[in-house]
Scaffold this active site. Structure first.
Site, PDB file in Angstrom:
ATOM      1  N   LYS A  77      31.921  39.726  50.019  1.00  4.24           N
ATOM      2  CA  LYS A  77      33.089  39.182  49.282  1.00  4.24           C
ATOM      3  C   LYS A  77      34.391  40.228  49.172  1.00  4.24           C
ATOM      4  CE  LYS A  77      33.939  37.008  44.783  1.00  4.24           C
ATOM      5  NZ  LYS A  77      33.307  36.543  43.599  1.00  4.24           N
ATOM      6  N   SER A 152      33.996  31.929  41.970  1.00  2.00           N
ATOM      7  CA  SER A 152      35.190  32.804  42.966  1.00  2.00           C
ATOM      8  C   SER A 152      34.727  33.222  44.222  1.00  2.00           C
ATOM      9  CB  SER A 152      35.746  33.816  42.080  1.00  2.00           C
ATOM     10  OG  SER A 152      34.703  34.839  41.883  1.00  2.00           O
ATOM     11  N   SER A 176      30.402  32.443  39.392  1.00  3.50           N
ATOM     12  CA  SER A 176      30.903  32.797  40.887  1.00  3.50           C
ATOM     13  C   SER A 176      30.059  32.795  41.924  1.00  3.50           C
ATOM     14  CB  SER A 176      31.888  33.708  40.559  1.00  3.50           C
ATOM     15  OG  SER A 176      32.892  33.763  39.592  1.00  3.50           O
TER      16      SER A 176
END
Length: 488
Positions: A77, A152, A176
């Protein structure tokens, strides 16, 4: 070959037997990423050059036969620092930021021989639940490109679900990891707070953030957690690793395991088909020998309000460091120091980030601190106590990961409160610092439904045990989106 239908253990056997090399596997993975990227937009940076250098070094040193992750590609990420690879947090503010160090989780993965192939798209600074707030454009759901992938950690989930990569890292502040795992039909785990070091994670809510793994199956998820979990002197909140091997209970039966089903998790606002799926899953656990009983978590209804006060307050503090002076975006139209600060932040941050900074600044301001931030902290304690009461009698908690399946892109952009409510079922886990996993449990309207299992602190091996028992006796994890394809 594409190798995207091979498990980590199967890939390991191919690498050890030298049927393929780490370089060949990395090249195939990079091709998988590129061939699907236009449809998904799941990556911010594809680190082709760096990945091939890593792969070559591993081939020259030889695959470690005792380490199942040696030579395996990994997507990371974009809010997790990677040495020499852009780390933007999907924000204009950090459009050119290239760290000179690896986050501890990444360093641990590299020590195991993993190869970082790229940085995945995400909601800007991890603030969002749909994958749409990225400066680099929205990520698409792997199952239906007109739907959100969740957030997210949108790119990390879509990349695994689509077969771009087998494993990825995300971060979870209020859901997330688990929500995008649910929306994309894969396995995502938020570890106990402190299990994985936060050093090198671009901070959003420091008392809530936790790095965790995505994978297609429960065991592969646990193998990645094995690699990244560690106590770390660079993170004062990290804890000693209490479990030598997170896969240790996988394959054991769950007869007699006590599982709680909170009535609040199946109440108002839960899609009827999602509710039905979870109730069917509860019956399936009973068939496997578990005892499933209804309980109450009375303060969970306050979770969203508490979370958005605490997380936004911590964000407003954490994001003060981005000022246009030391690194990142600097406004060119500024004529004095004040204008550099104001213009750089106004232009560098997206709308959702600015909304949360303002909300947090208000909550911490003189005259409002006691009414908002202090009160939120007190209710957080009540939420923690609710969990403690349940876990005094039960091993795990069962419920949906999200109130619905993935919704249409751009459908909630005008209504941030509605988007915040999509995290209703995941937020309490972060507030209490507990571990939680999302696994595929069925389909509604052709889209995956996620089942969430929550445990007391440091119970990841029990969570994996129950999740693996469900997975071994169902086929939901075997179903793949059209974009996944198969081996050539």
């Amino acid at each position: 070959m594409t190798f995207n239908n091979k498990t980590i253990e199967e890939l390991h056997n191919l690498l050890v037997s030298k049927e393929i090399s780490a370089t060949e596997l990395t090249q195939a993975t990079l091709e998988n990423i590129k061939s699907r990227e236009e449809a998904l937009n799941s990556f911010v940076t594809i680190a082709e050059e760096q990945a091939l250098v890593q792969a070559k070094a591993i081939d020259e040193a030889g695959i470690d036969a005792d380490n199942v992750l040696s030579g395996i590609p990994l997507a990371v990420k974009d809010n997790i620092s990677t040495d020499g690879i852009l780390t933007t947090a999907a924000s204009k503010m950090l459009y050119n930021y290239e760290p000179i160090f690896d986050a501890t989780a990444v360093a641990n993965a590299k020590t195991k021989g993993m190869i970082v192939v790229g940085k995945t798209n995400m909601d800007e600074f991890a603030m969002g639940g749909s994958g749409e707030t990225s400066h680099y454009g929205a990520t698409k759901n792997a199952w239906d490109h007109s739907k959100v992938p969740g957030g997210s950690s949108s790119g990390s989930a879509a990349a695994v679900a689509s077969g771009q990569v087998r494993l990825s890292l995300g971060s979870d502040t209020g859901g997330s990891i688990r929500q995008p795992a649910a929306f994309n039909g894969i396995v995502g785990l938020k570890p106990t707070y402190g299990t994985v070091s936060r050093f090198g994670l671009i901070a959003f809510g420091s008392s809530l953030d936790q790095i965790g793994p995505f994978a297609p199956t429960v065991k592969e998820n646990a193998l990645l957690l094995n690699a990244i979990a560690s106590e770390d002197a660079k993170d004062s909140t990290s804890a000693p690793v209490r479990i030598a091997d997170f896969t240790s209970k996988i394959g054991q039966d769950i007869k007699g395991m006590k599982i709680a089903l909170p009535k609040e998790y199946l109440g108002e606002g839960i899609d009827p088909e999602v509710k039905e799926t979870i109730l069917n899953a509860a019956k399936h656990f009973e068939k496997l020998g578990a005892i499933v009983e209804e309980v109450s978590l009375p303060h969970s209804k306050y979770g969203v309000a508490v979370y958005y006060i605490i997380a936004s307050s911590e964000a407003s503090s954490n994001l003060q460091r981005f000022d246009g002076i030391r690194y990142g975006y600097r406004a060119e139209d500024a004529t004095n120091l004040d204008e550099i600060y104001v213009n750089s932040r106004s232009q560098g941050f997206g709308e959702e980030v600015k909304r949360r900074i303002m909300l947090g600044t208000f909550s911490l301001s003189s005259g409002y601190y006691d009414a908002y931030y202090k009160k939120a902290g007190q209710v957080r304690t009540l939420i923690i106590q609710d969990f403690e009461k349940v876990f005094a009698d039960y091993d795990l908690i069962l419920g949906p990961t999200a109130p619905s399946v993935a919704y249409d892109l751009n459908s909630l952009n005008h209504d941030p409160v509605a988007m915040y409510l999509a995290d209703l079922l995941t937020i309490p886990v972060n507030l209490a610092g507990l571990p939680g996993i999302s696994i595929p449990a069925g389909f509604s309207q052709g889209l995956p439904v996620g089942l969430q299992l929550i445990g007391p602190k440091y119970s990841e091996e029990t969570i994996y045990q129950a999740a693996a028992a469900f997975e071994a006796t169902t086929d939901y994890h075997k179903q793949q989106p059209v974009i996944f394809g198969g081996d050539n």
